[in-house]
Scaffold this motif. Sequence first.
Motif, PDB file in Angstrom:
ATOM      1  N   ILE A 285       0.822  -1.220   0.000  1.00  0.00           N
ATOM      2  CA  ILE A 285       0.000   0.000   0.000  1.00  0.00           C
ATOM      3  C   ILE A 285       0.852   1.266   0.000  1.00  0.00           C
ATOM      4  O   ILE A 285       0.635   2.147  -0.851  1.00  0.00           O
ATOM      5  N   PRO A 286       1.833   1.424   0.892  1.00  0.00           N
ATOM      6  CA  PRO A 286       2.593   2.683   0.884  1.00  0.00           C
ATOM      7  C   PRO A 286       3.274   2.975  -0.455  1.00  0.00           C
ATOM      8  O   PRO A 286       3.357   4.128  -0.875  1.00  0.00           O
ATOM      9  N   ARG A 287       3.699   1.944  -1.135  1.00  0.00           N
ATOM     10  CA  ARG A 287       4.460   2.104  -2.376  1.00  0.00           C
ATOM     11  C   ARG A 287       3.563   2.239  -3.614  1.00  0.00           C
ATOM     12  O   ARG A 287       3.896   2.963  -4.547  1.00  0.00           O
ATOM     13  N   ARG A 288       2.398   1.561  -3.642  1.00  0.00           N
ATOM     14  CA  ARG A 288       1.619   1.476  -4.874  1.00  0.00           C
ATOM     15  C   ARG A 288       0.256   2.168  -4.842  1.00  0.00           C
ATOM     16  O   ARG A 288      -0.390   2.288  -5.883  1.00  0.00           O
ATOM     17  N   ALA A 289      -0.211   2.598  -3.684  1.00  0.00           N
ATOM     18  CA  ALA A 289      -1.571   3.128  -3.583  1.00  0.00           C
ATOM     19  C   ALA A 289      -1.807   4.321  -4.505  1.00  0.00           C
ATOM     20  O   ALA A 289      -2.865   4.422  -5.143  1.00  0.00           O
ATOM     21  N   ALA A 290      -0.861   5.226  -4.582  1.00  0.00           N
ATOM     22  CA  ALA A 290      -1.053   6.444  -5.385  1.00  0.00           C
ATOM     23  C   ALA A 290      -1.342   6.125  -6.845  1.00  0.00           C
ATOM     24  O   ALA A 290      -2.087   6.853  -7.502  1.00  0.00           O
ATOM     25  N   GLY A 291      -0.790   5.035  -7.366  1.00  0.00           N
ATOM     26  CA  GLY A 291      -1.023   4.660  -8.756  1.00  0.00           C
ATOM     27  C   GLY A 291      -2.304   3.876  -8.982  1.00  0.00           C
ATOM     28  O   GLY A 291      -2.718   3.706 -10.122  1.00  0.00           O
ATOM     29  N   LEU A 292      -2.945   3.422  -7.927  1.00  0.00           N
ATOM     30  CA  LEU A 292      -4.141   2.584  -8.073  1.00  0.00           C
ATOM     31  C   LEU A 292      -5.415   3.187  -7.496  1.00  0.00           C
ATOM     32  O   LEU A 292      -6.517   2.801  -7.895  1.00  0.00           O
ATOM     33  N   VAL A 293      -5.276   4.098  -6.551  1.00  0.00           N
ATOM     34  CA  VAL A 293      -6.441   4.636  -5.844  1.00  0.00           C
ATOM     35  C   VAL A 293      -6.431   6.157  -5.964  1.00  0.00           C
ATOM     36  O   VAL A 293      -5.473   6.802  -5.544  1.00  0.00           O
ATOM     37  N   PRO A 294      -7.512   6.730  -6.519  1.00  0.00           N
ATOM     38  CA  PRO A 294      -7.569   8.193  -6.611  1.00  0.00           C
ATOM     39  C   PRO A 294      -7.446   8.836  -5.227  1.00  0.00           C
ATOM     40  O   PRO A 294      -7.972   8.320  -4.233  1.00  0.00           O
TER      41      PRO A 294
END
Length: 153
Positions: free
Chosen positions: A70-79
């Motif tokens: 989540i800390p690494r990938r959330a920005a690319g998957l969740v508005p």
Amino acid sequence: MSETLRIPAAPAAEAIAHFSARLAFETDVSDVAADLERGAPGVVVVDARSADAWRQGHVAGAVHLPTAEIPRRAAGLVPADATVIVYCWGPGCNGAAKAALAFARLGHPVKEMIGGFEYWAREGFPVETGDGQVVRRSPDPLTAPVSGLSCAC
């Protein structure tokens, strides 16, 4: 003496605060299913389980994002403005709470889907398998209404 009332119920004002807070942090599978069916804007459902668990079956329409990522990938998957609804296996697993904490630390409003994938499947909501098939199992009559989308609570 009543076993139920051995410890008295909280005064109404305290009960209002307590249950209002719980509803701010939690949602149930029926409400999530209704939102997904309606295409409710601003809601993203996140499966925080492993890749193997995801392939075994997941909420149709969910995003797969294991808690550790989540800390690494959330920005690319969740508005950034989305309310995140997280789930893990079921009531005996605290993975959704860990995922919710990770999203909250990133500044997202977040709720935990109580019951997790276990109750999603048990209540007969759409399950997508690893090969992309969407299936609906018959609801477990001991845990879900067999004649409708929700219990109308």
